[in-house]
Design a protein around this motif. Structure first.
Motif, PDB file in Angstrom:
ATOM      1  N   ILE A  44      -0.524  -2.668   2.701  1.00 17.80           N
ATOM      2  CA  ILE A  44      -1.359  -2.566   1.481  1.00 17.80           C
ATOM      3  C   ILE A  44      -2.641  -1.681   1.611  1.00 17.80           C
ATOM      4  N   GLU A  45      -3.340  -1.752   2.806  1.00 19.31           N
ATOM      5  CA  GLU A  45      -4.331  -0.894   3.193  1.00 19.31           C
ATOM      6  C   GLU A  45      -3.866   0.551   3.267  1.00 19.31           C
TER       7      GLU A  45
ATOM      8  N   VAL B 211      -1.343   2.081   1.863  1.00 14.53           N
ATOM      9  CA  VAL B 211      -1.150   2.517   0.463  1.00 14.53           C
ATOM     10  C   VAL B 211      -2.367   2.793  -0.683  1.00 14.53           C
ATOM     11  N   SER B 212      -3.222   1.875  -0.298  1.00 16.46           N
ATOM     12  CA  SER B 212      -4.537   2.025  -1.170  1.00 16.46           C
ATOM     13  C   SER B 212      -5.196   2.956  -0.751  1.00 16.46           C
ATOM     14  N   ARG B 213      -5.570   3.086   0.465  1.00 14.13           N
ATOM     15  CA  ARG B 213      -6.558   4.215   1.050  1.00 14.13           C
ATOM     16  C   ARG B 213      -5.784   5.663   1.360  1.00 14.13           C
TER      17      ARG B 213
ATOM     18  N   ASN C  47      -2.926   6.810  -2.624  1.00 15.43           N
ATOM     19  CA  ASN C  47      -3.231   6.605  -4.189  1.00 15.43           C
ATOM     20  C   ASN C  47      -2.407   5.290  -4.905  1.00 15.43           C
ATOM     21  N   ASN C  48      -2.130   4.437  -3.907  1.00 13.67           N
ATOM     22  CA  ASN C  48      -1.422   3.281  -4.528  1.00 13.67           C
ATOM     23  C   ASN C  48       0.260   3.572  -4.776  1.00 13.67           C
ATOM     24  N   LYS C  49       0.559   4.478  -4.194  1.00 10.48           N
ATOM     25  CA  LYS C  49       2.095   5.003  -4.683  1.00 10.48           C
ATOM     26  C   LYS C  49       2.893   4.495  -3.444  1.00 10.48           C
TER      27      LYS C  49
END
Length: 150
Positions: A101-102, A104-106, A109-111
């Motif tokens: 999760i970290e 993908v978000s960092r 771009n949440n992809k």
């Protein structure tokens, strides 16, 4: 061949287990982009034992070593696999959800579809020729398609 043989990753049974979340190339489905962490981790858990069997072949073909439970101690993979020493190997597990999760978000771009190292293992090679042999074993594996080398 004994009763403990895993089915090939492309067997209808494996795809029936994953459906409807994953396309089934045996039915002519086209691949879809993974959009949820749940979907990614379901696929990772299902593919892990098949990946592990392939990994063992690649390590054996390349004279590769695996880390053991004892820090700094390595074992020749082929010897461990042939002599019931697999319990000594420190296997990498599926990447932790929190770290995914970290990342993908960092970084992505949440992809979720950009996260590619959820299922992984480590091989230690003594020489460049051993690395080349490992890559050749992966490339020649009919169950694998190399899409990127980093």
């Amino acid at each position: 061949g004994g009763g403990n043989t895993l089915p090939r990753w492309d067997s209808p049974h494996v795809y029936d287990t994953v459906s409807p979340l994953s396309p089934n190339p045996l039915r002519g489905d086209l691949p879809r982009v993974v959009v949820s962490m749940d979907q990614l981790y379901l696929q990772a858990q299902l593919i892990w034992p098949f990946f592990l069997e392939s990994f063992k072949k690649w390590v054996a073909a390349s004279n590769g070593h695996c880390a053991t439970q004892c820090r700094g101690v390595y074992v020749l993979g082929s010897e461990a696999f042939e002599n019931s020493g697999e319990h000594l190997i420190k296997w990498s597990l599926v990447k932790g959800v929190d770290r995914s999760i970290e990342k993908v978000s960092r970084s992505y771009n949440n992809k979720v579809s950009r996260l590619v190292d959820v299922v992984r293992q480590n091989v230690i090679c003594d020489s460049v020729s051993d690395i080349a042999a490992c890559l050749e074993a992966i490339q020649n594996d009919s169950d694998v398609r190399i899409v990127r080398i980093k």
